[in-house]
Design an enzyme around this catalytic site. Structure first.
Site, PDB file in Angstrom:
ATOM      1  N   GLU A 100      49.777  36.527  42.093  1.00 18.28           N
ATOM      2  CA  GLU A 100      50.922  36.252  42.966  1.00 18.28           C
ATOM      3  C   GLU A 100      51.248  37.394  43.926  1.00 18.28           C
ATOM      4  O   GLU A 100      51.979  37.196  44.897  1.00 18.28           O
ATOM      5  CB  GLU A 100      52.163  35.929  42.116  1.00 18.28           C
ATOM      6  N   HIS A 143      47.439  39.874  38.370  1.00 19.45           N
ATOM      7  CA  HIS A 143      48.566  39.134  38.955  1.00 19.45           C
ATOM      8  C   HIS A 143      48.133  38.496  40.271  1.00 19.45           C
ATOM      9  O   HIS A 143      48.071  39.171  41.315  1.00 19.45           O
ATOM     10  CB  HIS A 143      49.752  40.073  39.196  1.00 19.45           C
ATOM     11  N   CYS A 167      48.653  37.807  32.631  1.00 22.74           N
ATOM     12  CA  CYS A 167      48.881  39.108  32.014  1.00 22.74           C
ATOM     13  C   CYS A 167      49.371  38.943  30.572  1.00 22.74           C
ATOM     14  O   CYS A 167      48.584  38.599  29.697  1.00 22.74           O
ATOM     15  CB  CYS A 167      49.843  39.943  32.858  1.00 22.74           C
TER      16      CYS A 167
END
Length: 509
Positions: free
Chosen positions: A169, A167, A79
Site C-alpha cells: 500500500e 507493504h 506483514c
C-alpha cells in the site's frame, strides 16, 4: 448489494492507507477492528489482515477468528497478517537477526502465482518488520523472496489465502497497486464499480428513502466536508434541508459574508447567523486551550439549537462526518491508536432530540472531493484548506480579545492571499498564522516598538494524520513578512514554523 472487501485492523499505522489504495481501484472496502468483526454476508468478496506493532509471539498480540473467511473467500495477510497465518497453521515465526526496514527487492518470483502475476523481477517493495517466517507449514508454497528474507510472499495450497511480508500500500512498493489489483480483481472477482458517480446516485436514492419528507438541519462550516454533505442532501431532499452557517467571530477575514454568498449562489437553503458577540463574551478572559474549545463547542450547540428549534418539525441532524473521523473515534485494544475523539461522532447533548444522518461517513477526504466534483461543486470550494472548528481561537495563544482577532485576521489574509497570488496555495495541505503570547522589541522609523510576534505555518500532508512543513521560497516568505509588518498595526516580528507532525501537531493548541 454493494460488494466490499473487509480490512481487519491489527494496529498498523498503514491500515487506512490500505483502504485508500483499495478504493483507488474502485473497490469499496471497510476497516474493522480485529476483535469486532461484522457479520459476513454475500457482499463480502475478500479479507485483508493488516500489519501490527505487535509480534505474533507477544502475549497480547491480536488473535483473529478466521472461521468466517478461511476456505470461504480469498484472504490476504500483510506483514503481521502473513506471520499470524503462518503461525496459526504451525509455522515458526521468530525475531530475525537480519531485520528488514525500508526498501527491498523481490527475487525468485513465481510468475504463475496469481497474486504476483505480471509483476516484474526485482520489483521494489517496502519492508517494515522485525519478525520473520523461518519455517512454513507443508501446505505453504513460497512465491517470492528477497535477498535477506526467504519467505517474502506465500500461497496456501487448497485455498485462496496469501501472505506477504512487505507493504504493497505504500508509495515505495513500486508495483504494490498491481499486486492489490491482482488480489481484488483476479482473485476476489471484484467488479470495480465503486466510483464517485455511483456513490452520488446510490446516496441520493438512499437519502430520499431514509428521510422521505422529513425536515433536516445541517450546520455548515465553509469546509469541504460539510459543503459536499449539504449539496448531496440538497439534491436528495431539496428545501427540506435547512443549512445554518454560524459566525463565531473567529473565522477568517470576511469569510462569513463571502462563504454565505457562495452557498446561496449554489441554491442551498441556508441561513447565516452572526453570533460573534455571544462567543466573544463567553471566551472573555479564558486562556486554557481545552476550555476554549469546550466553550466554543457549548456556545455553538446553544446557537445551533436555538436556530433548529425555530424550524418546524425538524427530525434529523445532518453531519459532515467522514471515514477517518469514524475510524479515529473507535478505541479498542490493539487497533490503530485513537488520535482524537472527533466532534462529529461524539454524540449530541441530551436536549437535542434529533436523529443523525451522515452521508459521507464511508468516504476519505480525497473521495469527498471527487464526489464534490461529480456534484458540480466549484473547484475553489473543493480545494479549500482544512480550517479548525474552533477557528482562530486555537491560533491565538492565550486569551481571546476582539483586537487579537483583528490582528490575526489581517495577518492570515495577507499570508493566504499571498499563497494564492504566487501559485503556492494548491501545493499546501493547510496554512495559517498563529498569534504568539509574547512581544518583541523592534524599530520602526526612529521609534522603538514593543509589539506582537506572529508565526506562519504551512504543511504538506495527504490526510492530516502526519504532516511535514512546506519549504516555501525564501523570497515569498520575505515578501509576506514585509507586508505583514508594514500593514498590520501591532505586529513587528514574523517567524516561520519548521516543525513536522509528529512530534509537533499542525495547530499550536
Amino acid at each position: 448489494m454493494q460488494e466490499k472487501i473487509l480490512i481487519l485492523d491489527c494496529g498498523s499505522q498503514y491500515t487506512q492507507l490500505i483502504a485508500r489504495r483499495v478504493r483507488e481501484l474502485n473497490v469499496y472496502c471497510e476497516i474493522h477492528p480485529y476483535n469486532s468483526i461484522p457479520e459476513v454476508d454475500a457482499s463480502v468478496k475478500g479479507l485483508i489482515i493488516s500489519g501490527s506493532p505487535f509480534s505474533v509471539n507477544d502475549s497480547e498480540a491480536p488473535q483473529i477468528d478466521l472461521t468466517s473467511f478461511r476456505k470461504k473467500m480469498p484472504v490476504l495477510g500483510v506483514c503481521y497478517g502473513a506471520q499470524y497465518l503462518a503461525k496459526l497453521d504451525g509455522g515458526r515465526v521468530e525475531a530475525s537477526e537480519t531485520r528488514e526496514y525500508g526498501r527491498a527487492h523481490l527475487e525468485e518470483m513465481q510468475g504463475d502465482a496469481s497474486l504476483m502475476k505480471g509483476m516484474p523481477e526485482n520489483s521494489q517493495v517496502w519492508m517494515s518488520h522485525g519478525d520473520t517466517i523461518l519455517k512454513t507449514p507443508e501446505t505453504f508454497e513460497i512465491i517470492a523472496s528477497t535477498r535477506d528474507v526467504r519467505v517474502a510472499a506465500y500461497h496456501i495450497k487448497g485455498e485462496q489465502t496469501f501472505g506477504i511480508q512487505f507493504h504493497p500500500e505504500v508509495y515505495h512498493s513500486t508495483d504494490g497497486l498491481h499486486l492489490l489489483r491482482n488480489f481484488l480483481v483476479d482473485i476476489c472477482g471484484c467488479s470495480q464499480d465503486w466510483t464517485p458517480i455511483s456513490f452520488v446516485e446510490d446516496s441520493i436514492n438512499q437519502m430520499r428513502e431514509k428521510l422521505g419528507s422529513d425536515q433536516v438541519v445541517l450546520g455548515l462550516s465553509g469546509g469541504v466536508d460539510s459543503t459536499v454533505t449539504a449539496v448531496l442532501l440538497s439534491e436528495a431532499i431539496g428545501d427540506n434541508l435547512h443549512c445554518i452557517f454560524v459566525n463565531n467571530g473567529l473565522l477568517r477575514k470576511n469569510e462569513f459574508e463571502s462563504v454565505l454568498d457562495q452557498y446561496k449562489g449554489m441554491g442551498l437553503n441556508v441561513k447565516g447567523v452572526d453570533a460573534s458577540d455571544r462567543f466573544m463574551e463567553a471566551l472573555a478572559g479564558e486562556s486554557d486551550p481545552e476550555r476554549k474549545r469546550k466553550i466554543i463547542g457549548r456556545v455553538f450547540i446553544e446557537v445551533f439549537d436555538d436556530e433548529a428549534n425555530a424550524i418546524k418539525n425538524v427530525k434529523w441532524l445532518a453531519q459532515g462526518t467522514i471515514y477517518p473521523d469514524v475510524i479515529e473515534s473507535v478505541s479498542v485494544k490493539g487497533p490503530s491508536a485513537t488520535i482524537k475523539s472527533h466532534h462529529n461522532v461524539g454524540g449530541l447533548p441530551d436536549f437535542m432530540k434529533l436523529k443523525v444522518v451522515e452521508p459521507m461517513n464511508t468516504l476519505f477526504k480525497d473521495e469527498v472531493r471527487r464526489v464534490g466534483a461529480a456534484l458540480g461543486i466549484h473547484p475553489d470550494l473543493l480545494g479549500r484548506h482544512p480550517f479548525p472548528g474552533p477557528g482562530l481561537a486555537i491560533r491565538i495563544l492565550g486569551d481571546i480579545t476582539p483586537e487579537k482577532v483583528r490582528i490575526l485576521q489581517e495577518v492570515d489574509a495577507l499570508f493566504i492571499n499571498g499563497l494564492r497570488e504566487h501559485g503556492l496555495y494548491d501545493s499546501v495541505w493547510q496554512a495559517g498564522a498563529i498569534l504568539l503570547p509574547v512581544q518583541s522589541v523592534g524599530v520602526m522609523g526612529d521609534e522603538r516598538t514593543y509589539e506582537q510576534v506572529v508565526a506562519l505555518r504551512a504543511v504538506e500532508s495527504t490526510d492530516g494524520m502526519t504532516a511535514d512543513w512546506v519549504h516555501l521560497p525564501y523570497a515569498f516568505l520575505a515578501e509576506v513578512s514585509n507586508k505583514i509588518i508594514n500593514r498590520v498595526k501591532g505586529v513587528n516580528r514574523v517567524v516561520y514554523d519548521i516543525s513536522s507532525k509528529p512530534p509537533a501537531t499542525i495547530e499550536w493548541e
